[in-house]
Design a protein around this motif. Sequence first.
Motif, PDB file in Angstrom:
ATOM      1  N   UNK A  38      40.643  -2.010  72.780  1.00 53.81           N
ATOM      2  CA  UNK A  38      41.919  -1.913  73.410  1.00 53.81           C
ATOM      3  C   UNK A  38      42.217  -0.334  73.874  1.00 53.81           C
ATOM      4  N   UNK A  39      41.293   0.607  73.073  1.00 52.82           N
ATOM      5  CA  UNK A  39      41.605   2.237  73.578  1.00 52.82           C
ATOM      6  C   UNK A  39      41.046   2.226  74.758  1.00 52.82           C
ATOM      7  N   UNK A  40      41.603   3.432  75.457  1.00 54.42           N
ATOM      8  CA  UNK A  40      41.191   3.649  76.852  1.00 54.42           C
ATOM      9  C   UNK A  40      39.879   4.849  76.579  1.00 54.42           C
ATOM     10  N   UNK A  41      38.992   4.644  77.311  1.00 53.20           N
ATOM     11  CA  UNK A  41      37.950   5.846  77.538  1.00 53.20           C
ATOM     12  C   UNK A  41      38.280   6.867  77.879  1.00 53.20           C
ATOM     13  N   UNK A  42      38.091   8.156  77.070  1.00 54.10           N
ATOM     14  CA  UNK A  42      38.376   9.552  77.532  1.00 54.10           C
ATOM     15  C   UNK A  42      37.375  10.045  78.013  1.00 54.10           C
ATOM     16  N   UNK A  43      37.356  10.860  78.976  1.00 54.77           N
ATOM     17  CA  UNK A  43      36.082  11.587  79.475  1.00 54.77           C
ATOM     18  C   UNK A  43      36.380  13.133  79.469  1.00 54.77           C
ATOM     19  N   UNK A  44      35.349  13.541  78.677  1.00 53.52           N
ATOM     20  CA  UNK A  44      35.534  15.055  78.465  1.00 53.52           C
ATOM     21  C   UNK A  44      35.047  15.936  79.587  1.00 53.52           C
ATOM     22  N   UNK A  45      35.140  17.295  79.553  1.00 51.45           N
ATOM     23  CA  UNK A  45      34.803  18.133  80.622  1.00 51.45           C
ATOM     24  C   UNK A  45      33.337  18.215  81.011  1.00 51.45           C
ATOM     25  N   UNK A  46      32.558  17.824  79.611  1.00 49.72           N
ATOM     26  CA  UNK A  46      31.151  17.919  79.889  1.00 49.72           C
ATOM     27  C   UNK A  46      30.803  16.725  80.527  1.00 49.72           C
ATOM     28  N   UNK A  47      31.617  15.604  80.849  1.00 49.29           N
ATOM     29  CA  UNK A  47      31.322  14.236  81.422  1.00 49.29           C
ATOM     30  C   UNK A  47      30.685  13.289  80.587  1.00 49.29           C
ATOM     31  N   UNK A  48      31.163  13.218  79.139  1.00 48.44           N
ATOM     32  CA  UNK A  48      30.857  12.467  78.272  1.00 48.44           C
ATOM     33  C   UNK A  48      31.874  11.272  77.997  1.00 48.44           C
ATOM     34  N   UNK A  49      31.876   9.853  77.694  1.00 48.29           N
ATOM     35  CA  UNK A  49      32.652   9.278  77.401  1.00 48.29           C
ATOM     36  C   UNK A  49      32.911   9.043  75.844  1.00 48.29           C
TER      37      UNK A  49
ATOM     38  N   UNK B  77      34.905   6.576  73.152  1.00 49.99           N
ATOM     39  CA  UNK B  77      35.279   5.155  73.242  1.00 49.99           C
ATOM     40  C   UNK B  77      35.718   4.696  71.883  1.00 49.99           C
ATOM     41  N   UNK B  78      36.697   4.218  71.814  1.00 55.84           N
ATOM     42  CA  UNK B  78      37.275   3.525  70.498  1.00 55.84           C
ATOM     43  C   UNK B  78      37.116   1.954  70.359  1.00 55.84           C
ATOM     44  N   UNK B  79      36.570   1.905  69.218  1.00 57.86           N
ATOM     45  CA  UNK B  79      35.969   0.507  69.002  1.00 57.86           C
ATOM     46  C   UNK B  79      36.595  -0.266  67.870  1.00 57.86           C
ATOM     47  N   UNK B  80      37.311  -1.202  67.976  1.00 62.36           N
ATOM     48  CA  UNK B  80      37.670  -2.291  66.962  1.00 62.36           C
ATOM     49  C   UNK B  80      36.830  -2.860  66.194  1.00 62.36           C
TER      50      UNK B  80
ATOM     51  N   UNK C 184      32.823   6.109  69.317  1.00 63.55           N
ATOM     52  CA  UNK C 184      31.429   6.429  69.707  1.00 63.55           C
ATOM     53  C   UNK C 184      31.305   7.270  71.194  1.00 63.55           C
ATOM     54  N   UNK C 185      30.343   8.160  71.062  1.00 69.25           N
ATOM     55  CA  UNK C 185      30.350   9.059  72.238  1.00 69.25           C
ATOM     56  C   UNK C 185      29.044   8.631  73.069  1.00 69.25           C
ATOM     57  N   UNK C 186      29.355   8.418  74.571  1.00 65.83           N
ATOM     58  CA  UNK C 186      28.416   7.932  75.332  1.00 65.83           C
ATOM     59  C   UNK C 186      27.990   9.269  76.385  1.00 65.83           C
ATOM     60  N   UNK C 187      26.685   8.991  76.926  1.00 61.75           N
ATOM     61  CA  UNK C 187      26.286   9.967  78.037  1.00 61.75           C
ATOM     62  C   UNK C 187      26.072   8.932  79.343  1.00 61.75           C
ATOM     63  N   UNK C 188      27.256   8.650  80.263  1.00 61.75           N
ATOM     64  CA  UNK C 188      26.956   7.696  81.185  1.00 61.75           C
ATOM     65  C   UNK C 188      25.804   8.262  82.070  1.00 61.75           C
ATOM     66  N   UNK C 189      25.157   9.280  82.376  1.00 66.51           N
ATOM     67  CA  UNK C 189      24.253   9.568  83.051  1.00 66.51           C
ATOM     68  C   UNK C 189      22.860   9.138  82.676  1.00 66.51           C
ATOM     69  N   UNK C 190      22.985   8.356  81.598  1.00 70.53           N
ATOM     70  CA  UNK C 190      21.820   7.875  81.026  1.00 70.53           C
ATOM     71  C   UNK C 190      21.733   6.379  80.909  1.00 70.53           C
ATOM     72  N   UNK C 191      20.594   5.829  80.937  1.00 69.03           N
ATOM     73  CA  UNK C 191      20.360   4.250  80.826  1.00 69.03           C
ATOM     74  C   UNK C 191      21.357   3.949  79.541  1.00 69.03           C
TER      75      UNK C 191
END
Length: 539
Positions: free
Chosen positions: A332-343, A345-348, A359-366
């Motif tokens: 339900x939580x919205x993705x927050x994007x950091x200044x260094x372009x990472x995501x 994410x809140x997980x129920x 969870x912190x994700x790097x969307x520039x990677x697979x």
Amino acid sequence: MNFTRRNFNKRAVGLVLAGAISPGVFKQFQEQLAGNPLKGNATVSDGLSESVSRKMTDFLASLTPETELLVPTFLGNDQRRFYGRGTPKGLKLLDRFNLGSGITAFRGYRTWSGAGWTGQPTLTRDRGKIYLTIGAFDHSLRKIDIATNEVIWRYKFDDILKGSATVYIDPTASEENQIVILQGSRMGVKNFLLSPAPAPSFRAISFRTGKELWKLNIRKTDSYSRDNDSSPIDLGEGVLFNAGENGIGYFINRSARTAKNKEGIVQPDILSEVKLYETADIGKHAGNLVAESSPARLRDRIFIAAGSGHIYGISIEKRQIVWDFYTGSDMDGSVAVSKDEKLFCAIEKQYIPGNGGVMKLDPSKKESESVEWFLPTGNARLADWQGGVIGSVALNDEYRTGETPALFATCAIDGNLYIGSQTAVTGQKVRGPLLTKQYDTPLIVFKKLIGGSISTPVFTDGNKLIAATYNGVYLFNLYWEPAQRGEKNALENSRGEFYRLTVEQAEHFQPGISFESTPVVWDGIVRICARDGWMYTLG
């Protein structure tokens, strides 16, 4: 922050480059500069400075005098990390506003009071005054003068309003309809899921007049909901994006003039749609394919956490999904994007064998290589929730100087407030939500039991943090002191210096009162809605 026209012209380039303009105004100005962008590390010449200043002057003049979108959407900007301006001095009651009560269908018919999740007000300066807009459980969207708490107008929906509004500028509209509010609601007290009639639970309202511009039918799909909790974003170039709880993402023509009569109601021009679930998800989630979170933007992509268990990356140009990270859980939580372009994410904790959390994700990677770390939170029963994080993750990116380390904060169902480093990890490994992989876990520098919460905490100017719970609202002071590499909880800043964080609880407002909504701060004044029927003004 106040700008006179004269000072604004004088310092236009500096303000643009420093990001000092509020998110809504800056984005609109970017669109007008699209034909002559500032590129790379190019030096800004006097001629270009004058050109930018002139364009900014022309742009401001094109708006009806003194229109500024201060906090125009849930969590403030397209990256979902701006919460207002000013340093709160405290949480003393300054005023309150009665939001009333309304009936909704939830396991029978029930009366709910005040406003709940996400329930964050928007703030807009127009013609010399600042106005707040808020949707509430009494089925009403209101425009309120924050200086007096006077209601300017009130618009009635067919059901309770849960999500936060989004305010944008429609340059094709008449002057009175140029500022537009987008607001969602539940599907209608008199409607039902399988009804062939439209469920117009997403609407556009004129900010200045309070009159309806159009309504969108959130049609029946494989999802068990036709509500609209998400706060849309203005993508620029005449396009909006909204997510309905029917699991459909809508690319919408921003111009209200293109709306046409369809199914007996005036509906917006839908440019394209994207389905926010897969066929396999229908059985796994028993129809819970609900998209409740708000979309965030990173460069040319939209990122959205879907109830189907996916964090989707959507190409704005192609208007299709190009990135898909699967968690398996409702989100339900919205993705927050950091200044260094990472995501972030809140997980129920739902539909998954492991824990929920952050969870912190790097969307520039697979997708398979994108996880930088995972913070599992405790399992706990709160209403129907089993654990994890329902609200969003807060980032201090808009409130820190170069010497301040990057932090995140979140409130969890287990009752804890977590404050941690965006970048530092402990060296330990934890199992992910699906228990199939192990990940690094972030360094948590503060953890305090404050009560179960589905609200999103907010950082503020002056190194403070506000957290709302089912047990009142907390204000914390954040103190930094120099530290050495290797010392306990020493965090590194962007300059390679180390600091240690000390957190002090400053105040606790209304223990025992349920707060589900997210606060907004302006000029140091805190405004937040409660489930007891009131919107509180604190300072």
